[in-house]
Structures are given as C-alpha cells and as structure tokens.
Design a protein around this motif. Structure first.
Motif, PDB file in Angstrom:
ATOM      1  N   GLY A 114       7.756 -11.047  -4.271  1.00 13.33           N
ATOM      2  CA  GLY A 114       7.830 -10.127  -5.227  1.00 13.33           C
ATOM      3  C   GLY A 114       8.948  -9.000  -4.780  1.00 13.33           C
ATOM      4  O   GLY A 114       9.155  -9.100  -4.449  1.00 13.33           O
ATOM      5  N   GLN A 115       9.348  -7.850  -6.524  1.00 17.49           N
ATOM      6  CA  GLN A 115      10.036  -6.519  -6.029  1.00 17.49           C
ATOM      7  C   GLN A 115       9.258  -5.770  -5.526  1.00 17.49           C
ATOM      8  O   GLN A 115       9.698  -5.083  -4.776  1.00 17.49           O
ATOM      9  CB  GLN A 115      10.316  -6.953  -7.531  1.00 17.49           C
ATOM     10  CG  GLN A 115       9.859  -5.563  -7.937  1.00 17.49           C
ATOM     11  CD  GLN A 115       8.308  -6.355  -8.487  1.00 17.49           C
ATOM     12  OE1 GLN A 115       8.392  -7.689  -8.507  1.00 17.49           O
ATOM     13  NE2 GLN A 115       7.379  -5.799  -9.106  1.00 17.49           N
ATOM     14  N   GLY A 116       8.234  -6.084  -5.762  1.00 15.46           N
ATOM     15  CA  GLY A 116       7.609  -5.187  -4.130  1.00 15.46           C
ATOM     16  C   GLY A 116       6.750  -3.813  -5.455  1.00 15.46           C
ATOM     17  O   GLY A 116       7.192  -3.155  -6.601  1.00 15.46           O
ATOM     18  N   THR A 117       5.960  -3.487  -4.925  1.00 18.44           N
ATOM     19  CA  THR A 117       5.069  -2.253  -5.354  1.00 18.44           C
ATOM     20  C   THR A 117       4.511  -0.778  -4.380  1.00 18.44           C
ATOM     21  O   THR A 117       3.956  -1.410  -3.621  1.00 18.44           O
ATOM     22  CB  THR A 117       4.013  -2.507  -6.419  1.00 18.44           C
ATOM     23  OG1 THR A 117       3.392  -1.557  -7.422  1.00 18.44           O
ATOM     24  CG2 THR A 117       2.881  -2.810  -5.868  1.00 18.44           C
ATOM     25  N   GLN A 118       4.965   0.529  -4.919  1.00 20.34           N
ATOM     26  CA  GLN A 118       5.569   1.606  -3.960  1.00 20.34           C
ATOM     27  C   GLN A 118       4.079   2.557  -4.424  1.00 20.34           C
ATOM     28  O   GLN A 118       2.820   2.174  -5.467  1.00 20.34           O
ATOM     29  CB  GLN A 118       5.727   2.500  -4.565  1.00 20.34           C
ATOM     30  CG  GLN A 118       5.925   3.892  -3.334  1.00 20.34           C
ATOM     31  CD  GLN A 118       6.310   3.689  -2.198  1.00 20.34           C
ATOM     32  OE1 GLN A 118       7.726   2.906  -1.912  1.00 20.34           O
ATOM     33  NE2 GLN A 118       6.037   4.371  -1.165  1.00 20.34           N
ATOM     34  N   VAL A 119       2.664   2.143  -2.974  1.00 24.62           N
ATOM     35  CA  VAL A 119       2.276   2.786  -2.527  1.00 24.62           C
ATOM     36  C   VAL A 119       2.182   3.412  -1.962  1.00 24.62           C
ATOM     37  O   VAL A 119       2.361   3.667  -1.063  1.00 24.62           O
ATOM     38  CB  VAL A 119       0.996   1.651  -1.604  1.00 24.62           C
ATOM     39  CG1 VAL A 119      -0.057   2.753  -1.932  1.00 24.62           C
ATOM     40  CG2 VAL A 119       0.188   0.736  -2.629  1.00 24.62           C
ATOM     41  N   THR A 120       1.483   5.537  -1.626  1.00 23.21           N
ATOM     42  CA  THR A 120       1.607   6.286  -0.943  1.00 23.21           C
ATOM     43  C   THR A 120       0.652   6.499  -1.260  1.00 23.21           C
ATOM     44  O   THR A 120       0.096   7.229  -2.278  1.00 23.21           O
ATOM     45  CB  THR A 120       3.101   7.313  -2.201  1.00 23.21           C
ATOM     46  OG1 THR A 120       3.931   6.774  -2.098  1.00 23.21           O
ATOM     47  CG2 THR A 120       2.965   8.562  -1.166  1.00 23.21           C
ATOM     48  N   VAL A 121      -0.050   7.365   0.017  1.00 26.98           N
ATOM     49  CA  VAL A 121      -1.895   7.866   0.355  1.00 26.98           C
ATOM     50  C   VAL A 121      -0.859   9.592   0.964  1.00 26.98           C
ATOM     51  O   VAL A 121       0.030   9.232   2.183  1.00 26.98           O
ATOM     52  CB  VAL A 121      -1.844   7.082   1.346  1.00 26.98           C
ATOM     53  CG1 VAL A 121      -3.379   7.693   1.195  1.00 26.98           C
ATOM     54  CG2 VAL A 121      -2.200   5.998   1.024  1.00 26.98           C
ATOM     55  N   SER A 122      -1.675  10.885   0.140  1.00 23.47           N
ATOM     56  CA  SER A 122      -1.425  11.551   0.627  1.00 23.47           C
ATOM     57  C   SER A 122      -2.867  12.234   1.308  1.00 23.47           C
ATOM     58  O   SER A 122      -3.987  11.810   1.197  1.00 23.47           O
ATOM     59  CB  SER A 122      -1.556  12.630  -1.045  1.00 23.47           C
ATOM     60  OG  SER A 122      -2.702  12.374  -1.282  1.00 23.47           O
ATOM     61  N   SER A 123      -1.912  13.514   2.247  1.00 25.98           N
ATOM     62  CA  SER A 123      -3.148  13.912   3.063  1.00 25.98           C
ATOM     63  C   SER A 123      -4.205  14.813   2.340  1.00 25.98           C
ATOM     64  O   SER A 123      -4.042  14.812   1.546  1.00 25.98           O
ATOM     65  CB  SER A 123      -2.725  13.977   4.824  1.00 25.98           C
ATOM     66  OG  SER A 123      -1.421  14.988   4.305  1.00 25.98           O
TER      67      SER A 123
END
Length: 123
Positions: A114-123
């Motif tokens: 797939g093209q990918g999906t962004q996951v961002t985890v903030s602290s």
C-alpha cells in the motif's frame, strides 16, 4: 494484481490506541499472507507483524504485547490494532501482501504494498 489501501493513521497521544485498516482489491485476499511494516524517518522499513491465510499471527518481539493483527476475509480487509502507543511508534505504516508462501518478516517476500498511512505519537 492486488491493490492495497491503508487508512486510520493520525495523531495520538502516548498511551493511546489506534486501529489501522488495509483494504485489498481482488477475489483471492483470503489466500494471501498479509503483513504490516513501518518506516520511521531515516530508518529502514521494519517488520511489525504478519497473519497467514489461516489466521496465524506473528509479531516483532517489541510489538507483540501491544499490537494485534486481524483480518476479515469477507470484507477483504486487514487490521492493525495498536495500544499503549509510544513516541517511538511514530512512522509510516504499510500493509503488504504475500501472494505465495507463509509468514515472513522480510520485505522482499511481499509482492504488493500500500501507499502507507502516517501514525504520529506525541509525548
């Protein structure tokens, strides 16, 4: 040729949860081994886990207690349930299909991405 489309990524706080989906085209999804990989900036693509056509799952050691892979063959959809997320889980997450063969942690064994999906985890 199978086509894969990921969804469900986004921004989440540390300790939170997120479920990614991967919709697959084609009529033979149920026969594929499916995998999830991720790639953080400046790093190689990393194995997350895989699920065989029979539903057996295998995970990278660092994720097996927090991530769960499942599939719904009737919907041609693969899932990645992520919990207790950490900032180091921040990456683009990719699903992949292995048309022939069983579980594998190697990117070269997968034939469609797939093209990918962004996951961002903030602290």
């Amino acid at each position: 040729q199978v086509q894969l489309v990921e969804s469900g990524g986004g921004l989440v706080q540390a300790g939170g949860s997120l479920r990614l989906s991967c919709a697959a085209s084609g009529r033979t999804f149920s026969s594929y081994t499916m995998g999830w990989f991720r790639q953080a900036p400046g790093k190689d693509r990393e194995f997350v886990g895989t699920i065989t056509w029979s539903g057996s799952t295998y995970y990278a050691d660092s994720m097996k207690s927090r991530f769960t892979i499942s599939r719904d063959n009737a919907k041609n959809t693969l899932y990645l349930q992520m919990s207790s997320l950490k900032p180091e889980d921040t990456a683009v997450y990719y699903c992949a299909a292995r048309l022939l063969g069983g579980a594998s942690a190697y990117t070269s064994d997968y034939h469609a991405w797939g093209q990918g999906t962004q996951v961002t985890v903030s602290s």
